[in-house]
Design a protein around this motif. Structure first.
Motif, PDB file in Angstrom:
ATOM      1  N   PRO A  32       0.834  -1.211   0.000  1.00  0.00           N
ATOM      2  CA  PRO A  32       0.000   0.000   0.000  1.00  0.00           C
ATOM      3  C   PRO A  32       0.866   1.258   0.000  1.00  0.00           C
ATOM      4  O   PRO A  32       1.948   1.276   0.577  1.00  0.00           O
ATOM      5  CB  PRO A  32      -0.792  -0.123   1.317  1.00  0.00           C
ATOM      6  CG  PRO A  32      -0.747  -1.583   1.668  1.00  0.00           C
ATOM      7  CD  PRO A  32       0.579  -2.063   1.163  1.00  0.00           C
ATOM      8  N   ASN A  33       0.381   2.295  -0.665  1.00  0.00           N
ATOM      9  CA  ASN A  33       1.071   3.584  -0.734  1.00  0.00           C
ATOM     10  C   ASN A  33       2.479   3.449  -1.316  1.00  0.00           C
ATOM     11  O   ASN A  33       3.407   4.148  -0.896  1.00  0.00           O
ATOM     12  CB  ASN A  33       1.155   4.207   0.663  1.00  0.00           C
ATOM     13  CG  ASN A  33      -0.212   4.513   1.249  1.00  0.00           C
ATOM     14  OD1 ASN A  33      -0.949   5.337   0.722  1.00  0.00           O
ATOM     15  ND2 ASN A  33      -0.572   3.825   2.327  1.00  0.00           N
ATOM     16  N   GLN A  34       2.614   2.599  -2.304  1.00  0.00           N
ATOM     17  CA  GLN A  34       3.924   2.366  -2.885  1.00  0.00           C
ATOM     18  C   GLN A  34       4.512   3.637  -3.483  1.00  0.00           C
ATOM     19  O   GLN A  34       5.720   3.891  -3.365  1.00  0.00           O
ATOM     20  CB  GLN A  34       3.838   1.278  -3.957  1.00  0.00           C
ATOM     21  CG  GLN A  34       5.199   0.885  -4.518  1.00  0.00           C
ATOM     22  CD  GLN A  34       5.139  -0.386  -5.369  1.00  0.00           C
ATOM     23  OE1 GLN A  34       4.184  -1.144  -5.257  1.00  0.00           O
ATOM     24  NE2 GLN A  34       6.138  -0.602  -6.190  1.00  0.00           N
ATOM     25  N   GLY A  35       3.654   4.481  -4.091  1.00  0.00           N
ATOM     26  CA  GLY A  35       4.139   5.724  -4.671  1.00  0.00           C
ATOM     27  C   GLY A  35       4.743   6.646  -3.620  1.00  0.00           C
ATOM     28  O   GLY A  35       5.768   7.294  -3.864  1.00  0.00           O
ATOM     29  N   ARG A  36       4.133   6.723  -2.452  1.00  0.00           N
ATOM     30  CA  ARG A  36       4.653   7.574  -1.374  1.00  0.00           C
ATOM     31  C   ARG A  36       5.998   7.049  -0.887  1.00  0.00           C
ATOM     32  O   ARG A  36       6.921   7.813  -0.612  1.00  0.00           O
ATOM     33  CB  ARG A  36       3.648   7.600  -0.217  1.00  0.00           C
ATOM     34  CG  ARG A  36       4.094   8.484   0.952  1.00  0.00           C
ATOM     35  CD  ARG A  36       4.046   9.946   0.577  1.00  0.00           C
ATOM     36  NE  ARG A  36       4.553  10.807   1.642  1.00  0.00           N
ATOM     37  CZ  ARG A  36       5.815  11.205   1.757  1.00  0.00           C
ATOM     38  NH1 ARG A  36       6.707  10.809   0.840  1.00  0.00           N
ATOM     39  NH2 ARG A  36       6.200  11.990   2.733  1.00  0.00           N
ATOM     40  N   GLY A  41      12.631   7.168  -1.617  1.00  0.00           N
ATOM     41  CA  GLY A  41      13.730   6.276  -1.981  1.00  0.00           C
ATOM     42  C   GLY A  41      13.611   4.891  -1.381  1.00  0.00           C
ATOM     43  O   GLY A  41      14.613   4.185  -1.239  1.00  0.00           O
ATOM     44  N   VAL A  42      12.379   4.498  -1.059  1.00  0.00           N
ATOM     45  CA  VAL A  42      12.143   3.191  -0.444  1.00  0.00           C
ATOM     46  C   VAL A  42      11.681   2.205  -1.505  1.00  0.00           C
ATOM     47  O   VAL A  42      10.745   2.476  -2.261  1.00  0.00           O
ATOM     48  CB  VAL A  42      11.090   3.292   0.677  1.00  0.00           C
ATOM     49  CG1 VAL A  42      10.787   1.910   1.266  1.00  0.00           C
ATOM     50  CG2 VAL A  42      11.565   4.236   1.775  1.00  0.00           C
ATOM     51  N   ASP A 238       1.075   1.638  14.557  1.00  0.00           N
ATOM     52  CA  ASP A 238       0.035   2.345  13.802  1.00  0.00           C
ATOM     53  C   ASP A 238       0.206   2.112  12.316  1.00  0.00           C
ATOM     54  O   ASP A 238      -0.777   1.912  11.582  1.00  0.00           O
ATOM     55  CB  ASP A 238       0.101   3.841  14.112  1.00  0.00           C
ATOM     56  CG  ASP A 238      -0.945   4.632  13.347  1.00  0.00           C
ATOM     57  OD1 ASP A 238      -2.139   4.529  13.692  1.00  0.00           O
ATOM     58  OD2 ASP A 238      -0.574   5.350  12.387  1.00  0.00           O
ATOM     59  N   TYR A 239       1.471   2.103  11.856  1.00  0.00           N
ATOM     60  CA  TYR A 239       1.716   1.828  10.434  1.00  0.00           C
ATOM     61  C   TYR A 239       1.295   0.408  10.072  1.00  0.00           C
ATOM     62  O   TYR A 239       0.677   0.168   9.025  1.00  0.00           O
ATOM     63  CB  TYR A 239       3.188   2.030  10.090  1.00  0.00           C
ATOM     64  CG  TYR A 239       3.550   1.425   8.758  1.00  0.00           C
ATOM     65  CD1 TYR A 239       3.117   2.001   7.577  1.00  0.00           C
ATOM     66  CD2 TYR A 239       4.271   0.231   8.690  1.00  0.00           C
ATOM     67  CE1 TYR A 239       3.406   1.433   6.346  1.00  0.00           C
ATOM     68  CE2 TYR A 239       4.572  -0.345   7.471  1.00  0.00           C
ATOM     69  CZ  TYR A 239       4.125   0.258   6.298  1.00  0.00           C
ATOM     70  OH  TYR A 239       4.397  -0.335   5.097  1.00  0.00           O
ATOM     71  N   VAL A 240       1.631  -0.550  10.909  1.00  0.00           N
ATOM     72  CA  VAL A 240       1.267  -1.944  10.643  1.00  0.00           C
ATOM     73  C   VAL A 240      -0.241  -2.078  10.495  1.00  0.00           C
ATOM     74  O   VAL A 240      -0.745  -2.815   9.639  1.00  0.00           O
ATOM     75  CB  VAL A 240       1.785  -2.859  11.772  1.00  0.00           C
ATOM     76  CG1 VAL A 240       1.223  -4.272  11.634  1.00  0.00           C
ATOM     77  CG2 VAL A 240       3.309  -2.911  11.753  1.00  0.00           C
ATOM     78  N   GLU A 241      -0.973  -1.321  11.289  1.00  0.00           N
ATOM     79  CA  GLU A 241      -2.433  -1.422  11.267  1.00  0.00           C
ATOM     80  C   GLU A 241      -3.045  -0.663  10.091  1.00  0.00           C
ATOM     81  O   GLU A 241      -3.926  -1.173   9.397  1.00  0.00           O
ATOM     82  CB  GLU A 241      -2.991  -0.885  12.581  1.00  0.00           C
ATOM     83  CG  GLU A 241      -4.508  -0.971  12.667  1.00  0.00           C
ATOM     84  CD  GLU A 241      -5.053  -0.457  13.989  1.00  0.00           C
ATOM     85  OE1 GLU A 241      -6.285  -0.301  14.103  1.00  0.00           O
ATOM     86  OE2 GLU A 241      -4.251  -0.199  14.907  1.00  0.00           O
ATOM     87  N   ARG A 242      -2.568   0.576   9.828  1.00  0.00           N
ATOM     88  CA  ARG A 242      -3.235   1.431   8.844  1.00  0.00           C
ATOM     89  C   ARG A 242      -2.490   1.534   7.512  1.00  0.00           C
ATOM     90  O   ARG A 242      -3.026   2.034   6.535  1.00  0.00           O
ATOM     91  CB  ARG A 242      -3.437   2.833   9.427  1.00  0.00           C
ATOM     92  CG  ARG A 242      -4.312   2.867  10.670  1.00  0.00           C
ATOM     93  CD  ARG A 242      -4.759   4.285  11.010  1.00  0.00           C
ATOM     94  NE  ARG A 242      -3.634   5.193  11.215  1.00  0.00           N
ATOM     95  CZ  ARG A 242      -3.345   6.217  10.426  1.00  0.00           C
ATOM     96  NH1 ARG A 242      -4.072   6.458   9.354  1.00  0.00           N
ATOM     97  NH2 ARG A 242      -2.309   7.005  10.700  1.00  0.00           N
ATOM     98  N   PRO A 245       2.289   5.473   5.527  1.00  0.00           N
ATOM     99  CA  PRO A 245       3.735   5.538   5.763  1.00  0.00           C
ATOM    100  C   PRO A 245       4.230   6.844   6.382  1.00  0.00           C
ATOM    101  O   PRO A 245       5.414   6.951   6.717  1.00  0.00           O
ATOM    102  CB  PRO A 245       4.317   5.364   4.362  1.00  0.00           C
ATOM    103  CG  PRO A 245       3.283   5.950   3.463  1.00  0.00           C
ATOM    104  CD  PRO A 245       1.963   5.641   4.104  1.00  0.00           C
ATOM    105  N   GLU A 246       3.383   7.862   6.555  1.00  0.00           N
ATOM    106  CA  GLU A 246       3.868   9.174   6.988  1.00  0.00           C
ATOM    107  C   GLU A 246       4.636   9.111   8.301  1.00  0.00           C
ATOM    108  O   GLU A 246       5.709   9.682   8.449  1.00  0.00           O
ATOM    109  CB  GLU A 246       2.697  10.161   7.101  1.00  0.00           C
ATOM    110  CG  GLU A 246       2.100  10.574   5.768  1.00  0.00           C
ATOM    111  CD  GLU A 246       3.144  11.145   4.817  1.00  0.00           C
ATOM    112  OE1 GLU A 246       3.963  11.980   5.253  1.00  0.00           O
ATOM    113  OE2 GLU A 246       3.151  10.744   3.636  1.00  0.00           O
TER     114      GLU A 246
END
Length: 420
Positions: A32-36, A41-42, A238-242, A245-246
């Motif tokens: 998810p959110n691969q573009g972000r 650079g990830v 929180d990242y794991v759940e939602r 990536p911010e």
């Protein structure tokens, strides 16, 4: 096919050249959110349907972090290689490319298997750039690709951490034990732990020895909009759940600053120890001298003490006492007594004055046989203690015992003169 068999099948195409770094994500893995992520650079690193994330950042050696440029690290390594000083932070015989700066982010501060590492951060010199790489755990259970990617990139002789001997590397070893059949072995290496070095150098001026405190107060690093490290576990969960990536990106920036600070802190500590820092304080010089004394580098320590004794600071008087001990060990009792007496005449530092008086009394009693002078210095020390001053290792009963013994010696000599 077993997991181990699948791992073996994939080993042939898991090299870390640019081609493998640009691999497309496994079709079975949805990021998810691969573009972000890509904006930061990830990129994903996958292993048979499972994956971790890898972020790479490159810094030119001219980049300034706080008061130092990254090129100062190379200068520190160069100076160490020209020095004959034996010291735990010496990189004599090493190249700058061989040091490996390492920091982690974990789900907790405790040890044991219940605590997971979700960022493995590293930096080293590669082709005149500092290349900083972060291996990211996208969710619990993806530790095999995480550690596989990390250990495949490990090519170093010396690890540089901040409290890594007590925390970071033991955590790596604990997690590695759980998956050791599926990932490369942990390598053997040396270890520079800068926490212990920083504590030796600046515990006199810093109440806390956290890296963020040291980098601000010593290195001149100002963090802007930084996420406090203690929030990292909550942000990760929180990242794991939602899958947003911010927050994780902010933690990566936090970890990035930590690693850059390790590089410049190593340079600064090296310049302090090697006496090339023009802004070094007298107290810092004394701390270096005391460190060298503990290492048996007496000649180098003596030179440092001699350079700062002509001052009225606490460090200067402490240096006089240290020189007293050095000359006493060398059986140069005249020089030793001279420095102890100089320190004994500095009443503004009464704790040091007590110690200097006692040491002067010892030499006067045992070497000079001047028992009355010895009693005089005992009296000064006792009077200071009666005034409320104290020394952690010297008691009034101990001084009184020494004084009484000198009185007996005088009495004995007086009786002998009468009989003669």
């Amino acid at each position: 096919m077993t997991l181990k068999g699948k791992l073996n099948r994939f080993k042939s195409h898991m090299s870390h050249n640019e081609q493998s770094d640009k691999k497309a994500i496994d079709p079975e893995v949805n990021l998810p959110n691969q573009g972000r992520w890509e904006k930061e650079g990830v990129t994903p690193y996958f292993l048979d349907g499972e994956f971790c994330l890898i972020r790479k950042v490159k810094y030119p050696l001219s980049f300034k972090h706080g008061q130092y440029r990254l090129s100062d690290y190379l200068e520190a390594v160069r100076i160490w290689n020209e020095s004959d000083l034996k010291h735990p932070l010496s990189t004599k015989g090493y190249k700058a490319e061989q040091l490996f700066f390492f920091d982690t982010e974990t789900t907790g501060l405790g040890g044991g298997v219940g605590n997971s590492i979700f960022i493995l951060g590293q930096a080293s010199l590669i082709e005149n750039e500092i290349v900083l790489t972060q291996h990211i755990l996208p969710h619990p259970g993806a530790e095999i690709p995480l550690y596989y990617s990390f250990l495949n990139q490990v090519d170093y002789r010396t690890l540089v951490t901040y409290n890594g001997k007590s925390f970071d590397w033991p955590q790596v070893k604990t997690r590695h034990t759980l998956i050791r059949d599926h990932v490369p072995k942990l390598p053997e290496f040396g270890h520079f732990d800068l926490y212990h070095a920083a504590k030796r150098m600046w515990k006199h001026r810093l109440e806390r020895m956290k890296l963020s405190v040291v980098e601000k107060e010593v290195l001149g690093v100002e963090r802007i909009d930084d996420v406090p490290g203690f929030l990292a576990p909550m942000i990760y969960f929180d990242y794991v759940e939602r899958k947003d990536p911010e927050g994780m990106i902010k933690i990566l920036k936090h970890n990035e600053i930590d690693i850059l600070s390790l590089i410049t802190l190593y340079a600064h500590l090296s310049f302090q120890i090697l006496e090339v820092d023009r802004n070094q304080t007298i107290q810092e010089k004394y701390e270096v001298g005391r460190w060298l004394t503990s290492l048996g580098e007496i000649s180098s320590a003596q030179n440092i003490y001699m350079g700062i004794v002509n001052d009225d600071s606490h460090a200067s008087v402490s240096s006089q006492i240290q020189l007293g001990y050095i000359f006493k060990k060398q059986k140069d009792f005249n020089q030793s007594l001279d420095y102890f007496i100089k320190a004994a005449t500095k009443p503004v530092f009464s704790d040091l004055q007590i110690e200097a008086c006692v040491e002067a009394a010892k030499i006067l009693e045992h070497q000079n046989k001047d028992f009355r002078a010895a009693i005089n210095y005992c009296d000064i020390a006792i009077d200071l203690i009666h005034q409320g001053f104290e020394h952690k290792k010297i008691t009034i009963s101990e001084i009184q015992k020494r004084k009484d013994r000198n009185h007996k010696k005088i009495h004995f000599l007086d009786k002998r003169k009468i009989h003669e």
